[in-house]
Motif scaffolding. Structure first.
Motif, PDB file in Angstrom:
ATOM      1  N   HIS A  72     -13.671  13.364 -12.212  1.00 33.96           N
ATOM      2  CA  HIS A  72     -13.802  12.537 -11.010  1.00 33.96           C
ATOM      3  C   HIS A  72     -12.641  11.578 -10.789  1.00 33.96           C
ATOM      4  O   HIS A  72     -12.657  10.819  -9.821  1.00 33.96           O
ATOM      5  CB  HIS A  72     -15.113  11.750 -11.070  1.00 33.96           C
ATOM      6  CG  HIS A  72     -16.312  12.640 -11.188  1.00 33.96           C
ATOM      7  ND1 HIS A  72     -16.765  13.440 -10.171  1.00 33.96           N
ATOM      8  CD2 HIS A  72     -17.141  12.878 -12.241  1.00 33.96           C
ATOM      9  CE1 HIS A  72     -17.822  14.115 -10.573  1.00 33.96           C
ATOM     10  NE2 HIS A  72     -18.071  13.805 -11.831  1.00 33.96           N
ATOM     11  N   GLY A  73     -11.660  11.561 -11.690  1.00 34.95           N
ATOM     12  CA  GLY A  73     -10.532  10.649 -11.541  1.00 34.95           C
ATOM     13  C   GLY A  73     -10.897   9.212 -11.841  1.00 34.95           C
ATOM     14  O   GLY A  73     -10.234   8.287 -11.369  1.00 34.95           O
ATOM     15  N   ASP A  74     -11.931   9.012 -12.645  1.00 34.04           N
ATOM     16  CA  ASP A  74     -12.396   7.657 -12.943  1.00 34.04           C
ATOM     17  C   ASP A  74     -12.069   7.208 -14.364  1.00 34.04           C
ATOM     18  O   ASP A  74     -12.527   6.173 -14.822  1.00 34.04           O
ATOM     19  CB  ASP A  74     -13.904   7.551 -12.704  1.00 34.04           C
ATOM     20  CG  ASP A  74     -14.713   8.550 -13.523  1.00 34.04           C
ATOM     21  OD1 ASP A  74     -14.133   9.256 -14.379  1.00 34.04           O
ATOM     22  OD2 ASP A  74     -15.934   8.637 -13.289  1.00 34.04           O
ATOM     23  N   GLY A  75     -11.261   8.018 -15.093  1.00 35.12           N
ATOM     24  CA  GLY A  75     -10.870   7.640 -16.443  1.00 35.12           C
ATOM     25  C   GLY A  75     -11.811   8.097 -17.535  1.00 35.12           C
ATOM     26  O   GLY A  75     -11.558   7.849 -18.705  1.00 35.12           O
ATOM     27  N   ASN A  76     -12.894   8.770 -17.169  1.00 34.38           N
ATOM     28  CA  ASN A  76     -13.842   9.298 -18.156  1.00 34.38           C
ATOM     29  C   ASN A  76     -13.490  10.748 -18.459  1.00 34.38           C
ATOM     30  O   ASN A  76     -13.668  11.626 -17.621  1.00 34.38           O
ATOM     31  CB  ASN A  76     -15.280   9.212 -17.631  1.00 34.38           C
ATOM     32  CG  ASN A  76     -15.734   7.779 -17.520  1.00 34.38           C
ATOM     33  OD1 ASN A  76     -15.492   6.979 -18.413  1.00 34.38           O
ATOM     34  ND2 ASN A  76     -16.374   7.445 -16.408  1.00 34.38           N
ATOM     35  N   PHE A  77     -12.985  10.990 -19.668  1.00 31.79           N
ATOM     36  CA  PHE A  77     -12.558  12.321 -20.075  1.00 31.79           C
ATOM     37  C   PHE A  77     -13.643  12.990 -20.917  1.00 31.79           C
ATOM     38  O   PHE A  77     -14.273  12.347 -21.743  1.00 31.79           O
ATOM     39  CB  PHE A  77     -11.265  12.244 -20.893  1.00 31.79           C
ATOM     40  CG  PHE A  77     -10.044  11.967 -20.065  1.00 31.79           C
ATOM     41  CD1 PHE A  77      -9.258  12.998 -19.589  1.00 31.79           C
ATOM     42  CD2 PHE A  77      -9.680  10.662 -19.763  1.00 31.79           C
ATOM     43  CE1 PHE A  77      -8.135  12.748 -18.828  1.00 31.79           C
ATOM     44  CE2 PHE A  77      -8.551  10.393 -19.003  1.00 31.79           C
ATOM     45  CZ  PHE A  77      -7.777  11.440 -18.538  1.00 31.79           C
ATOM     46  N   ALA A  78     -13.820  14.293 -20.693  1.00 38.96           N
ATOM     47  CA  ALA A  78     -14.755  15.104 -21.473  1.00 38.96           C
ATOM     48  C   ALA A  78     -14.002  16.323 -22.001  1.00 38.96           C
ATOM     49  O   ALA A  78     -13.114  16.856 -21.334  1.00 38.96           O
ATOM     50  CB  ALA A  78     -15.926  15.553 -20.607  1.00 38.96           C
ATOM     51  N   SER A  79     -14.368  16.761 -23.187  1.00 38.61           N
ATOM     52  CA  SER A  79     -13.715  17.895 -23.819  1.00 38.61           C
ATOM     53  C   SER A  79     -13.988  19.188 -23.039  1.00 38.61           C
ATOM     54  O   SER A  79     -15.110  19.418 -22.576  1.00 38.61           O
ATOM     55  CB  SER A  79     -14.218  18.032 -25.255  1.00 38.61           C
ATOM     56  OG  SER A  79     -13.594  19.108 -25.900  1.00 38.61           O
TER      57      SER A  79
END
Length: 115
Positions: free
Chosen positions: A81-88
């Motif tokens: 989402h471009g919100d800085g929350n990264f998921a593998s």
């Protein structure tokens, strides 16, 4: 047959990682259940060591990954989402069902079926 795959535009290189701005086609390969997203709103972060040695990443240019690297299990991180929350995410999904024989050679455009 070894070849490089362009995955998106490099938007940053730091601390041994490359950030890539993805279009919706690449996002849908990584997360098939994901609906259409505005291109460029998702960022993939991957280790610099995975990038093509023939075409190293440059900010603002296309990032290329060797097909043979993606044929093995490799992990990256996706900020959907471009919100800085990264998921593998599993990078192998980028080449799943990709048939290199179906690709046009570089510089050859497909012919139109109309005369």
């Amino acid at each position: 047959m070894s070849f490089d795959i362009g995955i998106g535009k490099c938007c940053g290189i730091a601390d041994g990682y490359v950030d890539v701005s993805l279009d919706s086609a690449m996002v849908s390969r990584l997360i098939p259940t994901q609906g259409w997203r505005k291109s460029g709103s998702s960022t993939l972060r991957l280790p610099l060591r995975l990038c093509s040695q023939k075409r190293p990443p440059v900010v603002g240019d296309e990032v290329y990954l060797p097909q043979e690297v993606l044929a093995k299990s490799q992990k990256g991180s996706l900020d959907l989402h471009g919100d800085g929350n990264f998921a593998s995410v599993e990078l192998m999904a980028l080449v799943k069902d990709l048939d290199p024989r179906a690709m046009n050679p570089p510089g050859v455009k497909p012919r139109s079926s109309r005369w």
